[in-house]
Write an enzyme that holds these catalytic residues in place. Structure first.
Site, mmCIF file in Angstrom:
data_model
loop_
_atom_site.group_PDB
_atom_site.id
_atom_site.type_symbol
_atom_site.label_atom_id
_atom_site.label_comp_id
_atom_site.label_asym_id
_atom_site.label_seq_id
_atom_site.Cartn_x
_atom_site.Cartn_y
_atom_site.Cartn_z
ATOM 1 N N MET A 52 38.174 42.778 36.130
ATOM 2 C CA MET A 52 38.377 41.523 35.440
ATOM 3 C C MET A 52 38.954 41.734 34.051
ATOM 4 O O MET A 52 38.445 41.152 33.160
ATOM 5 C CB MET A 52 37.039 40.846 35.214
ATOM 6 C CG MET A 52 36.401 40.171 36.368
ATOM 7 S SD MET A 52 35.100 39.166 35.782
ATOM 8 C CE MET A 52 33.976 39.235 36.973
ATOM 9 N N SER A 59 35.863 32.285 41.406
ATOM 10 C CA SER A 59 36.972 33.239 41.469
ATOM 11 C C SER A 59 36.763 34.348 40.455
ATOM 12 O O SER A 59 36.133 34.147 39.410
ATOM 13 C CB SER A 59 38.298 32.534 41.164
ATOM 14 O OG SER A 59 38.389 32.240 39.779
ATOM 15 N N ASP A 60 37.297 35.540 40.762
ATOM 16 C CA ASP A 60 37.430 36.531 39.706
ATOM 17 C C ASP A 60 38.400 35.943 38.676
ATOM 18 O O ASP A 60 39.193 35.047 38.971
ATOM 19 C CB ASP A 60 37.931 37.861 40.255
ATOM 20 C CG ASP A 60 37.544 39.030 39.369
ATOM 21 O OD1 ASP A 60 37.225 38.806 38.191
ATOM 22 O OD2 ASP A 60 37.566 40.179 39.854
ATOM 23 N N CYS A 61 38.346 36.458 37.462
ATOM 24 C CA CYS A 61 38.957 35.735 36.352
ATOM 25 C C CYS A 61 40.472 35.669 36.438
ATOM 26 O O CYS A 61 41.156 36.696 36.418
ATOM 27 C CB CYS A 61 38.491 36.332 35.043
ATOM 28 S SG CYS A 61 36.738 35.983 34.775
#
Length: 767
Positions: free
Chosen positions: A1, A288-290
């Site tokens: 991330m 969500s992942d960033c």
């Protein structure tokens, strides 16, 4: 991330730059009893069931207000008395300030920093993992109450350590899916508490799924399409997430950056809606992942317009976007009829439900179950003690000639402490860490037992020259014992930084060998790393008496290392990953996702389950200062598999798990463990099964583990119960889990037992 996070972090960091660091008690998030305009609203009534409260609140929100809640920096809704909220906080192995939801300030300058996850996993101690989770959530609640922390923590990372080069392998519980799943469920229970309707904090298992490449040979996670078989998805990559949801009752799952078989995970309804939500029954939200939604549009070009990206993600089952993308494009997606407002409602229902389960809509914090927690409950002596114990349990003794360890305070009065990690502090806490309560470096820890002569030998772990080698050799030559603290740090392995080699960096090997030649006493090599290292040279060198893997041992790591070296603690850790030789990488791209060997391409299998070549140290390896023996006292030789009704099938030599009566189908094994050494010790007992040979089956697989303290000369009987459908099953090429009929080998140390699984075919259709 990290890299894509920066693209939108600037938009929220101004808040922290411009705001005072003065710490005060947390303002009431919503439903303030002193606010007459909102206190009587139905969504504020604690006596009303949470689903009804959420429904009432949703009905009061405009579309624009709902969309403002779809990002990690959720907006305030002043007309309803609701404050803004930052969803992104991290607590991988202690409260962290990596995410903007948590900062250290005022009476909260630090938090307890436990060993990195790969180290704690080496303890194979589920009760320890849960205890760490409870401590972390106590400190997290205290910081929330103090106005400097959040309640939603995007931890743990339960991806499989498939490839030894992965820079983030340190964050994971290792290469075995059952170990990773047990860790996930245990740590999550510690974080969240055991009340299914209420949450202490909300945990998040990440990154779903088949995510284990950051940046290798020109391929990064933002562009990577993981081509994964149904078989590997079912029997390896998804196992920890399924256990996290079904056994840990986690409140959130995070989808990953990569694509799986051509579809971005955060826009795949088969992964999010069908699997996580419907099959596993997630009671929580999917995040969500960033900037993942932005990535699937901008970088992967999966959709033609940003509105299509927003619509596909939300309709696939995404509830929250770490980033600004959904907030910027969802209203336009609705206006263009790509998305219905009811789809937005579904997402917001899931996030609001979690906030209500956290008590964020229950008024004054002081009146809530964890409202008493404050700065006095952070970095306590008990918490620091648990960090030390976790390091004790996770450190692994790899080699011990003679034995040379433990060292003697009487015979080893002067110890040369050498190496780039000999005075490590921040290195010991790995990544996704916060600010530790304090540190004990290795040289400081050893100084508690002996007079130390300190010489780093290398300026840092890159060890690019030998300018300091002579001084290091002189220190060893004049000391009673030598401890070399070598290995890696975050400049070698980290997020967005995969390794290209399994060897020690730079001239570290040369330093170790030169010091070993010069030393007049025993030479102990201590390795700090997340991933495995090829130290074949040290294993074969008789001048190197002992090798210890400390992982990244946390804030108390130096003291723990010293306690192990001098025998105040007896090592009991076991490796949670295979240590491969450098040659393993010769013909193995990180991008090749197959777990099983591909003989036609000369691709070796991955992890101990599918790789049968040479190793430096195997999965589960770890020595003790005492010796334990096993004997299987009692175990059944035959277990009948009852098949469900007339629609069940026995196909070939297996029973489909969905057709078996699984509820009480358990293999109970009673094992006598005897400590035949002279020291008390805690034994880590690993139980493996070897299914009947076949193209589906792994070589062997971990099916149970337990930790038991046994005094010198004592014998203890322990029982393990192995769920047949969960742990003795295998997965066929179509991704269907089956129970092989026939002889299964149960292996515990040098002991083995054969149990025959036999299908009961009465009323069953054969095919």
């Amino acid at each position: 991330m990290i890299l894509h996070k920066m693209a939108f972090l600037a938009a929220i960091l101004f808040f922290f730059v411009s705001s005072s660091i003065h710490v005060h008690s947390r303002e009431t998030f919503a439903c303030d009893t002193k606010d007459a305009a909102t206190a009587t609203l139905r969504f504020c009534q604690q006596s009303v069931p949470i689903p009804e409260r959420v429904k009432d609140l949703i009905g009061r929100l405009t579309l624009a207000e709902k969309v403002s809640l779809l990002g990690n920096t959720a907006a305030a809704i002043p007309r309803l008395g609701i404050k803004g909220y930052e969803w992104w906080s991290e607590a991988l192995h202690g409260v962290s300030n990596v995410g903007p939801g948590t900062k250290f300030a005022g009476p909260f300058p630090a938090a307890t920093s436990f060993p990195q996850v790969i180290t704690t996993a080496a303890s194979f101690n589920a009760s320890l993992w849960e205890s760490i989770g409870r401590v972390v959530s106590n400190e997290a609640r205290a910081m929330y109450n103090g106005g400097v922390g959040g309640l939603t923590y995007w931890s743990p990372n339960v991806n499989i350590l498939r490839d030894p080069r992965w820079g983030r392998g340190q964050e994971t519980p290792g290469e075995d899916p059952v170990l990773a799943g047990k860790y996930a469920a245990s740590y999550v229970r510690g974080l969240q508490g055991n009340d299914r309707s209420r949450l202490k904090v909300a945990a998040c298992c990440k990154h779903f799924t088949a995510y284990d490449l950051d940046n290798w040979n020109g391929v990064d996670r933002f562009h990577f399409n993981a081509k994964v078989s149904k078989q590997d998805i079912e029997d390896t990559f998804d196992v920890p997430f399924r256990m996290c949801v079904k056994e840990g009752n986690v409140a959130s799952i995070m989808c990953s950056y990569n694509q799986v078989n051509g579809v971005p995970t955060c826009a795949d309804p088969n992964l999010l809606k069908k699997t996580i939500r419907n099959q596993w029954g997630l009671n929580g939200y999917i995040v969500s992942d960033c900037d993942s939604v932005g990535v699937l549009y901008d970088t992967q070009h999966y959709t033609g317009t940003p509105e299509e990206a927003a619509a596909k993600s939300i309709k696939a089952g995404l509830d929250l976007d770490c980033g600004p993308f959904l907030g910027a494009h969802t209203i336009d997606a609705v206006n263009k009829n790509l998305l219905r407002e009811s789809d937005v409602n579904n997402a917001v229902v899931n996030t609001l439900t979690v906030q209500m389960r956290l008590g964020m809509f229950d008024g004054d914090i002081a009146t809530q179950p964890y409202g008493h927690l404050g700065s006095a409950h952070v970095c306590t002596p008990v918490h620091k003690g648990l960090a030390l114990e976790a390091a004790h349990q996770g450190i692994v003794l790899l080699k011990n000639l003679g034995p040379s360890l433990p060292l003697s305070r009487h015979r080893h009065r002067t110890v040369a402490v050498i190496g780039p990690n000999s005075d490590a502090t921040v290195t010991m806490i790995g990544n996704y860490a916060g600010i530790a309560c304090g540190y004990t470096s290795p040289v400081q820890g050893i100084a508690g037992y002996a007079r130390t002569v300190h010489n780093k030998g290398c300026a840092d772990v890159h060890c690019m020259d030998d300018r300091l080698f002579d001084g290091a050799a002189d220190a060893a030559r004049g000391s009673d014992a030598t401890v070399l603290v070598m290995g890696l740090d975050q400049s070698i392995e980290a997020e967005f930084k995969d390794r290209n080699s399994l060897l020690l960096p730079g001239k570290q090997q040369e330093l170790i060998s030169r010091v070993a030649r010069a030393s007049k006493g025993p030479v102990i090599l201590v390795l700090m790393s997340g991933g495995p290292i090829d130290v074949t040279f040290a294993e074969k060198n008789p001048k190197i008496s002992a090798i210890v893997w400390a992982g990244y041992p946390g804030q108390e790591g130096g003291r723990a290392i010293a306690d192990i070296l001098f025998g105040a603690a007896n090592p009991g850790g076991k490796l949670p990953m295979t240590w491969y030789p450098q040659e393993y990488l010769t013909n193995l791209p990180m991008t090749e996702m197959s777990m099983r060997a591909i003989r036609s391409k000369r691709i070796p299998g991955r992890t101990y389950r599918f790789y049968d070549g040479p190793v430096v140290y195997p999965f589960g390896h770890g020595l003790s200062y005492t010796r334990f023996t096993h004997s299987i006292a009692d175990a059944p030789k035959v277990i009948p598999i009852a098949v469900r009704g007339r629609n069940g099938t026995v196909s070939g030599k297996s029973v489909r798990v969905t057709h078996a009566r699984c509820n009480r189908l358990s293999l109970g094994v009673h094992v006598d463990i005897k400590n035949v050494g002279t020291r008390d010790g805690t034994h880590t007992m690993l139980v493996f099964s070897a299914p009947p040979s076949g193209e589906w089956a792994p070589r062997k697989q971990l099916v149970a583990f337990t930790k038991v303290h046994v005094a010198a000369g004592e014998n203890k009987r322990v029982q393990v119960n192995i769920h047949v459908c969960k742990y003795l099953s295998v997965v066929d090429r179509a991704g269907i889990r089956r129970i092989p009929i026939g002889d299964h080998g149960i292996h515990i140390g040098d002991e083995s037992h054969t149990v025959s699984l036999q299908a009961s075919t009465l009323g069953v259709i054969k095919s």
